[in-house]
Motif scaffolding. Structure first.
Motif, PDB file in Angstrom:
ATOM      1  N   PRO A   1       0.827  -1.212   0.000  1.00 34.73           N
ATOM      2  CA  PRO A   1       0.000   0.000   0.000  1.00 34.73           C
ATOM      3  C   PRO A   1       0.859   1.259   0.000  1.00 34.73           C
ATOM      4  CG  PRO A   1      -0.052  -1.087   2.150  1.00 34.73           C
ATOM      5  CD  PRO A   1       0.641  -2.022   1.219  1.00 34.73           C
TER       6      PRO A   1
ATOM      7  N   ALA B   1       0.987   2.820   6.345  1.00 33.17           N
ATOM      8  CA  ALA B   1       0.151   1.705   5.911  1.00 33.17           C
ATOM      9  C   ALA B   1       0.475   0.406   6.640  1.00 33.17           C
ATOM     10  CB  ALA B   1       0.306   1.499   4.405  1.00 33.17           C
ATOM     11  N   THR B   2       1.724   0.252   7.063  1.00 35.64           N
ATOM     12  CA  THR B   2       2.137  -0.991   7.705  1.00 35.64           C
ATOM     13  C   THR B   2       3.396  -0.732   8.521  1.00 35.64           C
ATOM     14  OG1 THR B   2       2.612  -3.344   7.303  1.00 35.64           O
ATOM     15  CG2 THR B   2       3.533  -1.756   5.740  1.00 35.64           C
TER      16      THR B   2
ATOM     17  N   THR C   1      -1.132  -6.474   3.477  1.00 30.88           N
ATOM     18  CA  THR C   1      -1.376  -6.309   4.906  1.00 30.88           C
ATOM     19  C   THR C   1      -2.299  -7.368   5.501  1.00 30.88           C
ATOM     20  OG1 THR C   1      -3.205  -4.777   4.452  1.00 30.88           O
ATOM     21  CG2 THR C   1      -1.025  -3.816   4.777  1.00 30.88           C
TER      22      THR C   1
ATOM     23  N   ILE D   1      -5.456  -7.351   5.817  1.00 32.87           N
ATOM     24  CA  ILE D   1      -6.554  -6.772   6.567  1.00 32.87           C
ATOM     25  C   ILE D   1      -7.478  -6.006   5.627  1.00 32.87           C
ATOM     26  CG2 ILE D   1      -5.221  -6.566   8.698  1.00 32.87           C
ATOM     27  CD1 ILE D   1      -4.906  -3.570   8.086  1.00 32.87           C
TER      28      ILE D   1
ATOM     29  N   SER E   1      -8.800  -2.749   4.292  1.00 30.75           N
ATOM     30  CA  SER E   1      -8.088  -1.470   4.226  1.00 30.75           C
ATOM     31  C   SER E   1      -8.814  -0.519   3.294  1.00 30.75           C
ATOM     32  CB  SER E   1      -6.651  -1.705   3.725  1.00 30.75           C
ATOM     33  OG  SER E   1      -5.966  -0.492   3.542  1.00 30.75           O
ATOM     34  N   ARG E   2      -9.156   0.667   3.808  1.00 28.68           N
ATOM     35  CA  ARG E   2      -9.762   1.725   3.011  1.00 28.68           C
ATOM     36  C   ARG E   2      -9.041   3.029   3.332  1.00 28.68           C
ATOM     37  NH1 ARG E   2     -15.316   0.919   1.770  1.00 28.68           N
ATOM     38  NH2 ARG E   2     -15.353   3.086   1.070  1.00 28.68           N
ATOM     39  N   SER E   3      -8.417   3.632   2.335  1.00 31.39           N
ATOM     40  CA  SER E   3      -7.706   4.881   2.539  1.00 31.39           C
ATOM     41  C   SER E   3      -7.768   5.680   1.245  1.00 31.39           C
ATOM     42  CB  SER E   3      -6.246   4.618   2.955  1.00 31.39           C
ATOM     43  OG  SER E   3      -5.597   5.812   3.317  1.00 31.39           O
TER      44      SER E   3
ATOM     45  N   GLY F   1      -7.601  -2.132   0.088  1.00 32.62           N
ATOM     46  CA  GLY F   1      -6.899  -3.395   0.275  1.00 32.62           C
ATOM     47  C   GLY F   1      -7.855  -4.482   0.708  1.00 32.62           C
TER      48      GLY F   1
ATOM     49  N   LYS G   1      -6.227 -12.189  11.992  1.00 32.53           N
ATOM     50  CA  LYS G   1      -6.545 -11.445  10.772  1.00 32.53           C
ATOM     51  C   LYS G   1      -7.920 -11.862  10.258  1.00 32.53           C
ATOM     52  CE  LYS G   1      -2.618  -9.196  10.463  1.00 32.53           C
ATOM     53  NZ  LYS G   1      -1.636  -9.397   9.394  1.00 32.53           N
TER      54      LYS G   1
END
Length: 324
Positions: free
Chosen positions: A195, A200-201, A230, A232, A234-236, A249, A261
């Motif tokens: 990402p 992000a990580t 990741t 997981i 993920s929204r960004s 993601g 997870k």
């Protein structure tokens, strides 16, 4: 309406028995991790059911954003090619590599050779990949009003590291490609394993030149960025020339529910152009409870930046239609 399915990080198992000499590298750490942790949580049964459900939704295209294998053994790479053939035809499935696909030096070249029909552009021939790992990326596939842009962040990294890097040459090509596709009025979907947004990580798993990717998107734009890595939900978003570009993601496609997870999932995007505006509806499908089948988890709208030349025309003007 165009339906795009996105899954990632299947980490196909079971792991073949490695030769002792093959473990004289970073692979020994990945092998132990698989035996102690991932072999119990990442199951072929979940992945098989997920892919079956995904096919039942009849997507127009499927995107796989890396980490098909675990420690990049030669037999893993061959097995991943067989799995891809079961998922779909190369014309209908786009793949990019992840850090596990480039686990040790030389692994990425072998993976690219085996998976080339699934991660090359429309204008590529069937010749073997060039020695330069960046030479075939980013690739471009045009499907209707969509342009799929495959970016590679895969690099062999040291023990305990899972970092990625795009590199200067690939970044320059990415900017030129996105600008050209933007001028054509296409819906640009960027596939990237790591990402690219801030924080992000963990540091040892980061995209080391994420700021360079963000600079390209801010200048050239995109409509949607899809990533894995990741494991997981993920929204960004990251800045684009016409507003925030959504970055989405998805968890591992083989992870059993009930662990640390999220259970295995894929995302289904329904994309359309209406009155000069792109519309994107996303549905998450996967496992939430052990023993239960794949189901719809969340349905939501994704806000897509509005390009000025695609907005409804003023009176007396005509709307510029995107290329097909």
């Amino acid at each position: 309406m165009f339906k795009l399915a996105h899954l990632s990080d299947p980490h196909l198992g079971p792991l073949p028995d490695p030769k002792l000499i093959q473990l004289f590298s970073k692979r020994i750490l990945g092998y132990l991790n698989w035996r102690r942790n991932r072999s119990g949580s990442m199951t072929g049964n979940c992945l098989e059911q997920l892919v079956e459900d995904m096919k039942a939704q009849a997507p127009d295209h499927i995107a796989v954003t890396g980490d098909l294998v675990n420690i990049a053994l030669p037999l893993e790479i061959i097995g991943a090619r067989n799995w891809l053939e079961d998922v779909g035809d190369p014309h209908d499935v786009s793949v990019i590599p992840g850090n596990h696909d480039a686990y040790v030096p030389g692994a990425l070249r072998r993976a690219r050779t085996a998976w080339l029909p699934y991660m090359s552009g429309d204008d590529a021939d069937a010749s073997p990949p060039l020695p330069d790992s960046d030479a075939v990326f980013p690739y471009v596939r045009k499907r209707g009003n969509l342009a799929i842009v495959g970016v590679s962040t895969a690099r062999a990294s040291g023990p305990w590291f899972a970092t990625g890097r795009v590199g200067i040459k690939q970044t320059r090509r990415l900017r030129a490609i996105l600008e050209e596709l933007g001028e054509e009025g296409l819906f640009r979907v960027v596939l990237i394993h790591h990402p690219p947004f801030h924080n992000a990580t963990h540091w040892h798993k980061r995209l080391s030149d994420a700021s360079r990717v963000r600079a390209v998107i801010k200048r050239a734009g995109a409509e949607l960025i899809l990533h894995g890595h990741t494991h997981i939900v993920s929204r960004s978003s990251i800045d684009g020339p016409d507003g925030p570009v959504p970055v989405v993601g998805v968890p591992s496609a083989s992870n059993a529910p009930g662990g640390k997870k999220p259970g295995a999932r894929y995302n289904l995007f329904s994309i359309s152009l209406e009155n000069g505006r792109w519309h994107c509806q996303m549905e998450e499908r996967g496992f939430t409870v052990t023993g239960e089948p794949v189901s719809s988890i969340v349905t939501d709208s994704i806000e897509i930046p509005a390009k000025p030349d695609l907005l409804p025309p003023a009176e007396g003007q005509s709307l510029r239609a995107p290329s097909t």
